[in-house]
Every structure is written in C-alpha cells, then in structure tokens.
Write an enzyme that holds these catalytic residues in place. Structure first.
Site, PDB file in Angstrom:
ATOM      1  N   GLU A 274      41.737  75.456  43.283  1.00 19.06           N
ATOM      2  CA  GLU A 274      40.919  74.332  43.764  1.00 19.06           C
ATOM      3  C   GLU A 274      40.382  73.482  42.612  1.00 19.06           C
ATOM      4  O   GLU A 274      39.309  72.883  42.709  1.00 19.06           O
ATOM      5  CB  GLU A 274      39.758  74.838  44.624  1.00 19.06           C
ATOM      6  CG  GLU A 274      40.175  75.639  45.841  1.00 19.06           C
ATOM      7  CD  GLU A 274      40.912  74.823  46.880  1.00 19.06           C
ATOM      8  OE1 GLU A 274      40.491  73.692  47.184  1.00 19.06           O
ATOM      9  OE2 GLU A 274      41.926  75.321  47.416  1.00 19.06           O
ATOM     10  N   THR A 276      40.730  73.558  38.104  1.00 18.14           N
ATOM     11  CA  THR A 276      40.322  74.451  37.022  1.00 18.14           C
ATOM     12  C   THR A 276      38.872  74.190  36.595  1.00 18.14           C
ATOM     13  O   THR A 276      38.278  73.165  36.939  1.00 18.14           O
ATOM     14  CB  THR A 276      41.236  74.268  35.799  1.00 18.14           C
ATOM     15  OG1 THR A 276      41.057  72.927  35.300  1.00 18.14           O
ATOM     16  CG2 THR A 276      42.694  74.500  36.158  1.00 18.14           C
TER      17      THR A 276
END
Length: 290
Positions: A274, A276
């Site tokens: 989702e 880094t």
C-alpha cells in the site's frame, strides 16, 4: 459480462470491495495496480486497453496482486492506459475482468518470506476482450480510483501493524515474566524492562493515531494525511516491537516454535504494501506543504 456470472449492471461489482459474495466472505476480488516495472510509481503502468467496437482489448501484466489467484477469486479490477490527456500524460481507466475471460491468466506466487497463507498472484492479459460496460466508473478515472483505494488500504495496513505490535509485545512481556536468569525473571532487568516500556508507550501512540485517522474517515472528513501517517508509523512500529520481542526471547526468538519469529517476518511486508515507507514520507511532506 464476459463469463456470465454478473448478468445485470446492478449485480456487477462497483469496486473490488463490493463484488457479489465478497462482503459475506464467500468470494474475493483482486486489485490490479502493481506491475513488474511500476511499483511505487503507480503512474508508470504499461498495461494498455484499446477500444475495439463495443469492447476493450487489454494487454500487459500485473504482479504482487493479493487475492487474485485463489479458488474463491471471482476476478480483478485492473488499471490500464487508455490514451493520453491534453497535457501529454497517460490516461488511466479501471476495468473489471472476470476469471475465465479468454486471454486472462492468474498465476499464484509461492516461496514468500512471510504471509504464506495470503494468496498473491501474477496476472497476464493477452488480448483480453471485455465489454465496454466493464469500465469501472468513467474512462480516465482509473488513477484517481486507485489512489483513493490506497488511502483506505493504508488504514488496513496500519491496523495490521498495530495488531502485530500488540501481539509481539504481549508475547515478549509474558515470556519476560516467566524466563529466569541470574535468579530472577528477566523482566526485572532494566535493559529488558525499558524495551517493554518503550513498546507499550509506542503502541498506545500508534493506536491513538490510527483511531484518529479512522474517525476522520467515518466523519467523511479529509483523512489522507493521517492515513499515511498511521500507515507509516504503525508499520514501522511493529518492526521495532517485533525486534525487541525476538531479542527478549534470545535464541528461542529465532525458532518457529515461538510466535515472535513470525511477527518479525510478517512485519516486513507492512513497510512495502500500500505504498512503501519512503512513499508515505513523500505523501506526508506534500500535505504539510514541503
């Protein structure tokens, strides 16, 4: 629709979270964004969709797609380049592609370091034809749809990080109270006690940050900055707490008989999925005006 399972527009899924059977847990759906050469740079997608009469023809591939190759999977929502905008930037559109559509293949990815029970897949699109009605929303809305989905997904990752941190902390505290060295429980040693104290404090901070972000979303207020903060903090929080937990367990912390070994491995995905940790810092810096 291509395979006939969704026979009316009312029954067709409006998003990956509202496909028939997904809400009661009877089926799952894939979110096809990441590609071999487009991870953090979600705008670097190379998968294309070309209009051909009443259909669109999709070509390309996706990778690291969760829930996309399970026996329960009904299909995927896939982002594809459908043209160029007036400013020369690519136009992205999301399409619904059902399992069984000719030219579409989902291949499970194995031998992962962590989350082995989570289905992960590579997706291949070879002249995949889908009806024009399979567009999710309007043509050109794809990138916005994907980013909006990621905003909500960051809350989920944050929740995983918070829960994982709590689990690692609970295991470490329990072990430290029972394990004796030099005639007393190791929880009595300041070096161990301070690790546990720091963990308890940070977990409470993470819980408040995440709950605030979720509250903002429930109130239909802007929550994107707080979601990025919660995702970043809680995912890295689990890493710190799991590291302490393994250290407190000593050699036993490296053995699969103890859950902290799994907490330690499972955490790493949270730094990456989702968006880094580096991307979250970019997002936050933009929201604060940098």
């Amino acid at each position: 629709m291509a395979s006939g399972r969704f026979t009316t527009s009312a029954a067709r899924p409006k998003s990956a979270n509202t496909c028939p059977g997904c809400v009661p847990g009877q089926a799952i759906w894939g979110f096809g964004l990441t590609e071999p050469t487009a991870g953090s740079d979600a705008g670097g997608s190379k998968t294309t969709a070309m209009r051909d009469g009443s259909h669109w023809v999709i070509n390309g591939s996706k990778i690291f797609i969760t829930n996309a190759a399970s026996e329960m999977t009904l299909g995927v929502t896939v982002q594809a380049v459908t043209g160029s905008r007036p400013n020369g930037k690519p136009e992205y559109t999301c399409f619904i592609v059902e399992n069984g559509t000719r030219g579409f293949k989902a291949v499970p990815m194995k031998k992962k370091m962590m989350w082995r029970a989570s289905n992960t897949a590579e997706l291949y699109f070879d002249d995949v034809r889908v009806p024009a009605e399979n567009i999710l929303g309007r043509p050109g809305d794809g990138f916005h749809q994907m980013l909006k989905t990621l905003d909500g997904g960051r809350l989920s990752i944050a929740a995983m990080g918070l829960g994982g941190a709590q689990g690692a902390y609970d295991a470490a505290l329990s072990y430290a109270r029972k394990r004796e060295q030099f005639g007393q429980p190791i929880s009595k040693f300041q070096a161990v006690a301070f690790k546990l104290a720091d963990s308890a404090m940070e977990i409470e901070c993470g819980r408040n940050l995440l709950y605030k972000a979720c509250w903002l979303r429930d109130q239909k207020r802007s929550f994107e900055k707080e979601a990025a903060m919660a995702k970043l903090y809680c995912s890295e929080l689990m890493g710190r707490v799991a590291n302490h937990a393994v250290q407190i367990h000593g050699g036993y912390g490296l053995m699969k008989e103890y859950n902290v070994e799994r907490f330690y491995r499972d955490q790493k995905l949270l730094d990456i999925g989702e968006g880094t940790s580096e991307v979250q810092r970019i997002v936050i810096s933009r929201y604060i005006g940098c």
